[in-house]
Motif scaffolding. Structure first.
Motif, PDB file in Angstrom:
ATOM      1  N   ASP A 123       0.672  -1.076   0.090  1.00  0.00           N
ATOM      2  CA  ASP A 123       0.133  -0.041  -0.028  1.00  0.00           C
ATOM      3  C   ASP A 123       0.806   1.194   0.086  1.00  0.00           C
ATOM      4  O   ASP A 123       0.493   2.209  -0.618  1.00  0.00           O
ATOM      5  N   THR A 124       1.828   1.171   0.854  1.00  0.00           N
ATOM      6  CA  THR A 124       2.742   2.533   0.616  1.00  0.00           C
ATOM      7  C   THR A 124       3.383   2.639  -0.522  1.00  0.00           C
ATOM      8  O   THR A 124       3.630   3.663  -1.046  1.00  0.00           O
TER       9      THR A 124
ATOM     10  N   ALA B 247       4.581   9.990  -7.320  1.00  0.00           N
ATOM     11  CA  ALA B 247       5.762  10.185  -8.230  1.00  0.00           C
ATOM     12  C   ALA B 247       5.295  10.057  -9.784  1.00  0.00           C
ATOM     13  O   ALA B 247       6.166  10.510 -10.455  1.00  0.00           O
ATOM     14  N   GLY B 248       4.092   9.679  -9.983  1.00  0.00           N
ATOM     15  CA  GLY B 248       3.769   9.620 -11.279  1.00  0.00           C
ATOM     16  C   GLY B 248       4.166   8.396 -11.953  1.00  0.00           C
ATOM     17  O   GLY B 248       4.295   8.450 -13.228  1.00  0.00           O
ATOM     18  N   VAL B 249       4.622   7.428 -11.303  1.00  0.00           N
ATOM     19  CA  VAL B 249       4.968   6.337 -11.979  1.00  0.00           C
ATOM     20  C   VAL B 249       3.881   4.988 -12.051  1.00  0.00           C
ATOM     21  O   VAL B 249       3.135   4.986 -11.001  1.00  0.00           O
ATOM     22  N   GLY B 250       3.945   4.500 -13.293  1.00  0.00           N
ATOM     23  CA  GLY B 250       2.852   3.489 -13.401  1.00  0.00           C
ATOM     24  C   GLY B 250       3.451   1.979 -12.977  1.00  0.00           C
ATOM     25  O   GLY B 250       4.776   2.018 -12.733  1.00  0.00           O
TER      26      GLY B 250
ATOM     27  N   PHE C   4       7.915  -1.059 -12.176  1.00  0.00           N
ATOM     28  CA  PHE C   4       7.803   0.467 -12.021  1.00  0.00           C
ATOM     29  C   PHE C   4       8.178   1.118 -13.407  1.00  0.00           C
ATOM     30  O   PHE C   4       9.040   0.676 -14.153  1.00  0.00           O
ATOM     31  N   GLU C   5       7.344   1.822 -14.091  1.00  0.00           N
ATOM     32  CA  GLU C   5       7.405   2.382 -15.414  1.00  0.00           C
ATOM     33  C   GLU C   5       7.147   3.982 -15.291  1.00  0.00           C
ATOM     34  O   GLU C   5       6.568   4.503 -14.697  1.00  0.00           O
TER      35      GLU C   5
ATOM     36  N   PHE D 202      -1.019   2.900 -10.941  1.00  0.00           N
ATOM     37  CA  PHE D 202      -0.305   1.728 -10.127  1.00  0.00           C
ATOM     38  C   PHE D 202      -1.434   1.011  -9.101  1.00  0.00           C
ATOM     39  O   PHE D 202      -2.243   1.551  -8.664  1.00  0.00           O
ATOM     40  N   THR D 203      -1.270  -0.272  -9.341  1.00  0.00           N
ATOM     41  CA  THR D 203      -2.120  -1.182  -8.578  1.00  0.00           C
ATOM     42  C   THR D 203      -1.662  -2.188  -7.643  1.00  0.00           C
ATOM     43  O   THR D 203      -0.168  -2.286  -8.103  1.00  0.00           O
ATOM     44  N   VAL D 204      -2.149  -2.546  -6.673  1.00  0.00           N
ATOM     45  CA  VAL D 204      -1.633  -3.795  -6.027  1.00  0.00           C
ATOM     46  C   VAL D 204      -2.467  -4.893  -6.347  1.00  0.00           C
ATOM     47  O   VAL D 204      -3.570  -4.967  -6.625  1.00  0.00           O
ATOM     48  N   ARG D 205      -1.576  -5.809  -6.485  1.00  0.00           N
ATOM     49  CA  ARG D 205      -2.022  -7.217  -6.996  1.00  0.00           C
ATOM     50  C   ARG D 205      -2.345  -8.262  -5.974  1.00  0.00           C
ATOM     51  O   ARG D 205      -1.475  -8.202  -5.022  1.00  0.00           O
TER      52      ARG D 205
END
Length: 88
Positions: free
Chosen positions: A19-20, A28-31, A46-47, A85-88
């Motif tokens: 989650d963090t 940060a705008g990272v996908g 991280f993309e 950005f997702t948590v799987r």
């Protein structure tokens, strides 16, 4: 745009790592995405811009306050154009 897959070892599950990570990456705008692995590690992708992904790699080496990171393996991959950005 770059993409990095990381495998984070140590005490990284049960400490709000995912989650963090999602909150920090979103700010940060990272996908990408993050998930727990059955062996106790955390895997994340991280993309984004070089500097933003570098910040996430630095963060992964520390994790949230309760984490104890012992190793971060970083693998270069071709970007897929992930957004959000997702948590799987």
């Amino acid at each position: 745009m770059i993409r990095r897959r990381v495998l984070v070892s140590g005490r990284v599950q049960g400490v709000f790592f995912r989650d963090t990570c999602r909150r920090v990456a979103t700010a940060a705008g990272v996908g990408g995405w993050v998930r727990n692995l059955p062996d106790g590690r955390v895997e994340a992708v991280f993309e984004g811009a070089d500097a933003d992904v570098a910040r996430m790699l630095d963060w992964a080496g520390q994790g949230p306050r309760s984490a104890v990171v012992t190793d971060v393996a970083v693998h270069e991959e071709p970007p897929e154009g992930l957004t959000g950005f997702t948590v799987r």
